[in-house]
Structure formats: C-alpha cells, structure tokens
Design a protein around this motif. Structure first.
Motif, mmCIF file in Angstrom:
data_model
loop_
_atom_site.group_PDB
_atom_site.id
_atom_site.type_symbol
_atom_site.label_atom_id
_atom_site.label_comp_id
_atom_site.label_asym_id
_atom_site.label_seq_id
_atom_site.Cartn_x
_atom_site.Cartn_y
_atom_site.Cartn_z
ATOM 1 N N ILE A 117 0.842 -1.205 0.000
ATOM 2 C CA ILE A 117 0.000 0.000 0.000
ATOM 3 C C ILE A 117 0.870 1.245 0.000
ATOM 4 O O ILE A 117 0.602 2.203 -0.734
ATOM 5 N N ALA A 118 1.934 1.248 0.802
ATOM 6 C CA ALA A 118 2.847 2.393 0.839
ATOM 7 C C ALA A 118 3.494 2.606 -0.531
ATOM 8 O O ALA A 118 3.636 3.749 -0.985
ATOM 9 N N LEU A 119 3.866 1.515 -1.208
ATOM 10 C CA LEU A 119 4.482 1.642 -2.531
ATOM 11 C C LEU A 119 3.493 2.173 -3.567
ATOM 12 O O LEU A 119 3.846 3.008 -4.398
ATOM 13 N N VAL A 120 2.258 1.700 -3.509
ATOM 14 C CA VAL A 120 1.241 2.166 -4.467
ATOM 15 C C VAL A 120 0.933 3.642 -4.237
ATOM 16 O O VAL A 120 0.839 4.426 -5.191
ATOM 17 N N HIS A 178 1.629 9.264 -6.042
ATOM 18 C CA HIS A 178 2.023 10.653 -5.810
ATOM 19 C C HIS A 178 3.166 11.074 -6.725
ATOM 20 O O HIS A 178 3.185 12.208 -7.210
ATOM 21 N N LEU A 179 4.098 10.181 -6.965
ATOM 22 C CA LEU A 179 5.190 10.521 -7.877
ATOM 23 C C LEU A 179 4.677 10.776 -9.288
ATOM 24 O O LEU A 179 5.114 11.720 -9.958
ATOM 25 N N LEU A 180 3.750 9.947 -9.733
ATOM 26 C CA LEU A 180 3.185 10.159 -11.069
ATOM 27 C C LEU A 180 2.379 11.451 -11.134
ATOM 28 O O LEU A 180 2.416 12.177 -12.126
ATOM 29 N N ASP A 233 2.843 14.107 -9.386
ATOM 30 C CA ASP A 233 3.695 15.279 -9.178
ATOM 31 C C ASP A 233 4.766 15.476 -10.246
ATOM 32 O O ASP A 233 5.663 16.279 -10.063
ATOM 33 N N GLN A 234 4.668 14.745 -11.324
ATOM 34 C CA GLN A 234 5.666 14.932 -12.373
ATOM 35 C C GLN A 234 5.675 16.392 -12.800
ATOM 36 O O GLN A 234 4.632 17.024 -12.942
ATOM 37 N N HIS A 235 6.850 16.928 -12.985
ATOM 38 C CA HIS A 235 6.952 18.365 -13.252
ATOM 39 C C HIS A 235 6.305 18.797 -14.563
ATOM 40 O O HIS A 235 5.922 19.944 -14.703
ATOM 41 N N LEU A 236 6.146 17.916 -15.511
ATOM 42 C CA LEU A 236 5.503 18.318 -16.761
ATOM 43 C C LEU A 236 3.993 18.160 -16.719
ATOM 44 O O LEU A 236 3.296 18.684 -17.584
ATOM 45 N N SER A 237 3.470 17.449 -15.721
ATOM 46 C CA SER A 237 2.019 17.266 -15.663
ATOM 47 C C SER A 237 1.317 18.598 -15.419
ATOM 48 O O SER A 237 0.203 18.799 -15.875
ATOM 49 N N GLY A 238 1.965 19.518 -14.713
ATOM 50 C CA GLY A 238 1.383 20.837 -14.485
ATOM 51 C C GLY A 238 1.227 21.609 -15.785
ATOM 52 O O GLY A 238 0.224 22.303 -15.984
ATOM 53 N N LEU A 239 2.202 21.478 -16.661
ATOM 54 C CA LEU A 239 2.117 22.164 -17.953
ATOM 55 C C LEU A 239 0.957 21.622 -18.779
ATOM 56 O O LEU A 239 0.167 22.384 -19.326
#
Length: 86
Positions: free
Chosen positions: A57-60, A65-67, A69-75
């Motif tokens: 569960i911690a890994l999922v 969250h990593l996916l 928070d990808q820096h290009l997802s905001g764009l």
C-alpha cells in the motif's frame, strides 16, 4: 494576462520546484523533490516500517504521488484548462 499565460506561469513554478539536483555516483544527476514531499514519503516509509500500513500500500501510494507530481504534468494540466476556458 490571458488564462493560458496564467496557467503556464503556474506550471513554470512547478518546473522550478524540481530544479534541485543531486549528483549520485552510479545514477548521475537526480532531481530532488521539495522538502514537504520528502517528508511525506519519509512518513509513508515510517508507517510501513512500523507496520501501521502494508508495504504494498505504501508503494502504491508513493507511486501514485510521484506520477501525479511529475513536473511536466502541471504544464499539460494548465494547457488543458486554458483550452477548456477558451
């Protein structure tokens, strides 16, 4: 200022947030997330180590969250919202 410009400027802040890099011997330059994100991931690790939550569960949750928070997802999100507003 147009909606597109406003969203792109906000996305620029997201990209700037991940500009800190650490040189690791075998991995090369690695982007370091902001301190609040590092604390969040460390907290998940502590909860998993204390067996409050299961490791899978911690890994999922961490991967999600990593996916997110990808820096290009905001764009991409900013351009999509601007196109919807137009």
């Amino acid at each position: 200022m147009s909606t597109l410009t406003r969203h792109l400027n906000g996305s620029h802040e997201n990209v700037r947030m991940y500009t800190r890099r650490v040189a690791l011997p075998m991995l090369g330059d690695v982007a370091v997330p902001p301190p609040d994100k590092v604390a969040y991931y460390a907290g998940l690790g502590v909860l998993a180590a204390l067996q409050v939550i299961e490791w899978p569960i911690a890994l999922v949750v961490t991967a999600g969250h990593l996916l997110a928070d990808q820096h290009l997802s905001g764009l991409v999100r900013g351009v999509g919202q601007a196109l919807q507003d137009a």
